[in-house]
Design a protein around this motif. Sequence first.
Motif, PDB file in Angstrom:
ATOM      1  N   PRO A 434       0.812  -1.225   0.000  1.00 22.19           N
ATOM      2  CA  PRO A 434       0.000   0.000   0.000  1.00 22.19           C
ATOM      3  C   PRO A 434       0.846   1.277   0.000  1.00 22.19           C
ATOM      4  N   SER A 435       1.928   1.303   0.757  1.00 18.22           N
ATOM      5  CA  SER A 435       2.800   2.484   0.781  1.00 18.22           C
ATOM      6  C   SER A 435       3.514   2.668  -0.552  1.00 18.22           C
ATOM      7  N   LEU A 436       3.928   1.581  -1.173  1.00 19.46           N
ATOM      8  CA  LEU A 436       4.569   1.673  -2.475  1.00 19.46           C
ATOM      9  C   LEU A 436       3.591   2.219  -3.509  1.00 19.46           C
ATOM     10  N   ARG A 437       2.362   1.817  -3.413  1.00 15.45           N
ATOM     11  CA  ARG A 437       1.338   2.335  -4.336  1.00 15.45           C
ATOM     12  C   ARG A 437       1.180   3.844  -4.181  1.00 15.45           C
ATOM     13  N   ARG A 438       1.197   4.314  -2.950  1.00 12.86           N
ATOM     14  CA  ARG A 438       1.060   5.763  -2.733  1.00 12.86           C
ATOM     15  C   ARG A 438       2.238   6.524  -3.337  1.00 12.86           C
ATOM     16  N   ILE A 439       3.449   5.964  -3.207  1.00 13.66           N
ATOM     17  CA  ILE A 439       4.612   6.616  -3.805  1.00 13.66           C
ATOM     18  C   ILE A 439       4.495   6.630  -5.324  1.00 13.66           C
ATOM     19  N   ALA A 440       4.078   5.504  -5.893  1.00 15.57           N
ATOM     20  CA  ALA A 440       4.007   5.386  -7.346  1.00 15.57           C
ATOM     21  C   ALA A 440       2.898   6.238  -7.957  1.00 15.57           C
ATOM     22  N   THR A 441       1.915   6.613  -7.178  1.00 23.08           N
ATOM     23  CA  THR A 441       0.835   7.463  -7.674  1.00 23.08           C
ATOM     24  C   THR A 441       0.986   8.907  -7.224  1.00 23.08           C
ATOM     25  N   GLY A 442       2.135   9.234  -6.603  1.00 30.15           N
ATOM     26  CA  GLY A 442       2.402  10.604  -6.210  1.00 30.15           C
ATOM     27  C   GLY A 442       1.640  11.074  -4.998  1.00 30.15           C
ATOM     28  N   ARG A 443       1.188  10.160  -4.148  1.00 31.95           N
ATOM     29  CA  ARG A 443       0.406  10.532  -2.963  1.00 31.95           C
ATOM     30  C   ARG A 443       1.160  10.242  -1.672  1.00 31.95           C
ATOM     31  N   SER A 444       2.497  10.243  -1.753  1.00 32.80           N
ATOM     32  CA  SER A 444       3.307   9.903  -0.579  1.00 32.80           C
ATOM     33  C   SER A 444       3.821  11.124   0.159  1.00 32.80           C
ATOM     34  N   GLY A 445       3.389  12.290  -0.251  1.00 31.66           N
ATOM     35  CA  GLY A 445       3.948  13.511   0.323  1.00 31.66           C
ATOM     36  C   GLY A 445       4.863  14.155  -0.691  1.00 31.66           C
ATOM     37  N   SER A 446       5.104  15.420  -0.572  1.00 31.23           N
ATOM     38  CA  SER A 446       5.897  16.147  -1.553  1.00 31.23           C
ATOM     39  C   SER A 446       7.382  15.931  -1.318  1.00 31.23           C
ATOM     40  N   PRO A 447       8.077  15.385  -2.298  1.00 32.13           N
ATOM     41  CA  PRO A 447       9.527  15.261  -2.161  1.00 32.13           C
ATOM     42  C   PRO A 447      10.181  16.613  -2.287  1.00 32.13           C
ATOM     43  N   GLU A 448      11.463  16.663  -1.961  1.00 38.76           N
ATOM     44  CA  GLU A 448      12.192  17.911  -2.101  1.00 38.76           C
ATOM     45  C   GLU A 448      12.227  18.321  -3.563  1.00 38.76           C
ATOM     46  N   PRO A 449      12.166  19.605  -3.863  1.00 41.28           N
ATOM     47  CA  PRO A 449      12.217  20.052  -5.249  1.00 41.28           C
ATOM     48  C   PRO A 449      13.503  19.594  -5.923  1.00 41.28           C
ATOM     49  N   ALA A 450      13.391  19.263  -7.202  1.00 50.71           N
ATOM     50  CA  ALA A 450      14.575  18.846  -7.952  1.00 50.71           C
ATOM     51  C   ALA A 450      15.533  20.022  -8.092  1.00 50.71           C
ATOM     52  N   ARG A 451      16.818  19.747  -7.911  1.00 49.12           N
ATOM     53  CA  ARG A 451      17.818  20.812  -8.018  1.00 49.12           C
ATOM     54  C   ARG A 451      18.853  20.518  -9.101  1.00 49.12           C
ATOM     55  N   LEU A 452      18.989  19.244  -9.469  1.00 48.64           N
ATOM     56  CA  LEU A 452      20.047  18.871 -10.393  1.00 48.64           C
ATOM     57  C   LEU A 452      19.452  18.541 -11.751  1.00 48.64           C
ATOM     58  N   HIS A 453      20.018  19.055 -12.791  1.00 42.15           N
ATOM     59  CA  HIS A 453      19.523  18.793 -14.135  1.00 42.15           C
ATOM     60  C   HIS A 453      20.685  18.493 -15.068  1.00 42.15           C
ATOM     61  N   PRO A 454      21.302  17.320 -14.932  1.00 42.91           N
ATOM     62  CA  PRO A 454      22.436  16.986 -15.780  1.00 42.91           C
ATOM     63  C   PRO A 454      22.035  17.004 -17.247  1.00 42.91           C
ATOM     64  N   PRO A 455      22.962  17.274 -18.125  1.00 39.19           N
ATOM     65  CA  PRO A 455      22.644  17.449 -19.531  1.00 39.19           C
ATOM     66  C   PRO A 455      22.139  16.211 -20.245  1.00 39.19           C
ATOM     67  N   ASP A 456      22.289  15.000 -19.649  1.00 29.67           N
ATOM     68  CA  ASP A 456      21.842  13.815 -20.362  1.00 29.67           C
ATOM     69  C   ASP A 456      20.444  13.388 -19.948  1.00 29.67           C
ATOM     70  N   HIS A 457      19.676  14.268 -19.283  1.00 35.56           N
ATOM     71  CA  HIS A 457      18.291  13.933 -18.931  1.00 35.56           C
ATOM     72  C   HIS A 457      17.487  13.767 -20.204  1.00 35.56           C
ATOM     73  N   PRO A 458      16.669  12.715 -20.313  1.00 33.70           N
ATOM     74  CA  PRO A 458      15.994  12.437 -21.575  1.00 33.70           C
ATOM     75  C   PRO A 458      15.017  13.529 -21.999  1.00 33.70           C
ATOM     76  N   ASP A 459      14.494  14.284 -21.071  1.00 33.18           N
ATOM     77  CA  ASP A 459      13.513  15.292 -21.405  1.00 33.18           C
ATOM     78  C   ASP A 459      14.104  16.692 -21.396  1.00 33.18           C
ATOM     79  N   GLY A 460      15.419  16.787 -21.317  1.00 37.02           N
ATOM     80  CA  GLY A 460      16.040  18.097 -21.265  1.00 37.02           C
ATOM     81  C   GLY A 460      15.932  18.696 -19.897  1.00 37.02           C
ATOM     82  N   VAL A 461      16.111  20.006 -19.787  1.00 37.35           N
ATOM     83  CA  VAL A 461      16.096  20.692 -18.500  1.00 37.35           C
ATOM     84  C   VAL A 461      14.670  20.969 -18.106  1.00 37.35           C
ATOM     85  N   GLU A 462      14.337  20.520 -16.904  1.00 38.47           N
ATOM     86  CA  GLU A 462      12.986  20.718 -16.384  1.00 38.47           C
ATOM     87  C   GLU A 462      12.840  22.145 -15.862  1.00 38.47           C
ATOM     88  N   ALA A 463      11.635  22.630 -15.923  1.00 39.45           N
ATOM     89  CA  ALA A 463      11.362  23.964 -15.392  1.00 39.45           C
ATOM     90  C   ALA A 463      11.187  23.905 -13.904  1.00 39.45           C
TER      91      ALA A 463
END
Length: 463
Positions: A434-463
């Motif tokens: 059940p806890s894994l399901r919440r994480i996989a559906t984005g209902r586990s609480g807000s993670p820390e904002p992303a700070r790293l955007h290496p150049p090889d990210h498949p979607d480019g630099v996130e906003a």
Amino acid sequence: MTDPMTGGVQPMDRPAGLRRWLPSDLNDPLLRSAYSLMLNAGAGAVIGLAYWTVTARVFDEKDVGVGLAILAAMRFLAAITSFGFVGTLARFIPESGRRTGRFVGGVYLAGAGLAVAGCLIFLLTLARWDGTYSLLSGWTAGVVFTVMVIVWSVSTLQDVVLTALRKAPWVPVANLVFWVVRFGVLAVCAFVLARSTGAAVSWAVFLAWIGPGLVVALCLNAIIFRRLIPEHARLTADSELPSPRRVGRFLAGDYAGSIFTLLFNYGVPVLVAAQVSKEMNAYYGLTITLGAMLEMLSYTMASSLTVEGAFDAARLAENCRRALRRTFLILTPLVIAAAALAPVGLLMFGDGYAQHATDLMRLIALAALPRAVVELYLGALRALRRAGMIVFVQFAMAAMAIGGSQLLLPSHGITGVGMAILGSQTVTALAVLPSLRRIATGRSGSPEPARLHPPDHPDGVEA
């Protein structure tokens, strides 16, 4: 394919097959790293099968049993003194910036120091193991054993460092070299000791397995520190390693949890080796070694999930869903094949292996499926820095496995150990689902904002 967590249809999993989704997967850092590590595990499984087939055929079962007992002790000591650093490396290397070299070097030194301390304690208590490890008596044997424990410790950590640096494709290459050299050493030992028995053969089984790792570790870490870490430091120069207090707090929790998992993975074989005959330990040790290769598939995906969660926390739920789908897509047919073909596969090692270890092999193979759920959950928890829950999950699984093994071993032999392992992993997987399901559906609480955007990210630099 229907998403097991959300019920939705995922475009990349429509019935277009392997040719449709594999190219995009290889451009995704999460899956590229996971596939590289899975390739390493799969190749290791195939080559390891050949290696142990040769070993079992060339050497006497008693000598193989003693050699495997020493290997089990080495793995246990290396793991219990270094494995606790694995989650910390995976979680913090992505954001360590210019301090990456110091951070990795410090972890290596800490792991090696603990390995020496652990070996000293173990070697001073050999008398308590009913002669199982009598070959390790004496200064020379003790020093050789300690060096090999340190080698295995560094080998464990270096694969994680490569994964955290997003250089996981180096891992199967390095380990292929490791296996080639290992086979060469085994061939020499088999030729020289073909008519021998006793201590020399048991040492040959042990040293042929781990000895080549010293050369590979020295060469690979020269590349890591001279080339790969400086490159990573330049790409993440704007990031800053969290304070020692934050890293230490995470390390304390994750290390404590890893101790329980290691007591499960490595402590049980040591206990079995001390309670069964040398022949039966050969059957048990080789079967557990083969089963561990299946478990490595989910562990590698979990490591990649932690790394990508550190690079980009906002994509954790999406990455978790993809990790689940790909893990079970790959692992399920392998488990079915291993369970169905266990009698035939073990027969390659000898009649005794097929007669005594078939049921154990089937149980260990089936246990890889619930273990995948648990490992992916732990990988997500590390990305979220939830060390307290990591400790609890690993403690519960280890307690059930060790307690069940001690209860069932006297009455059901090594098959009882397999029953305990399957039971403990299944109960734990059902509890965390059940806890894994919440994480996989984005209902586990807000993670820390992303700070790293290496150049090889498949979607480019996130906003």
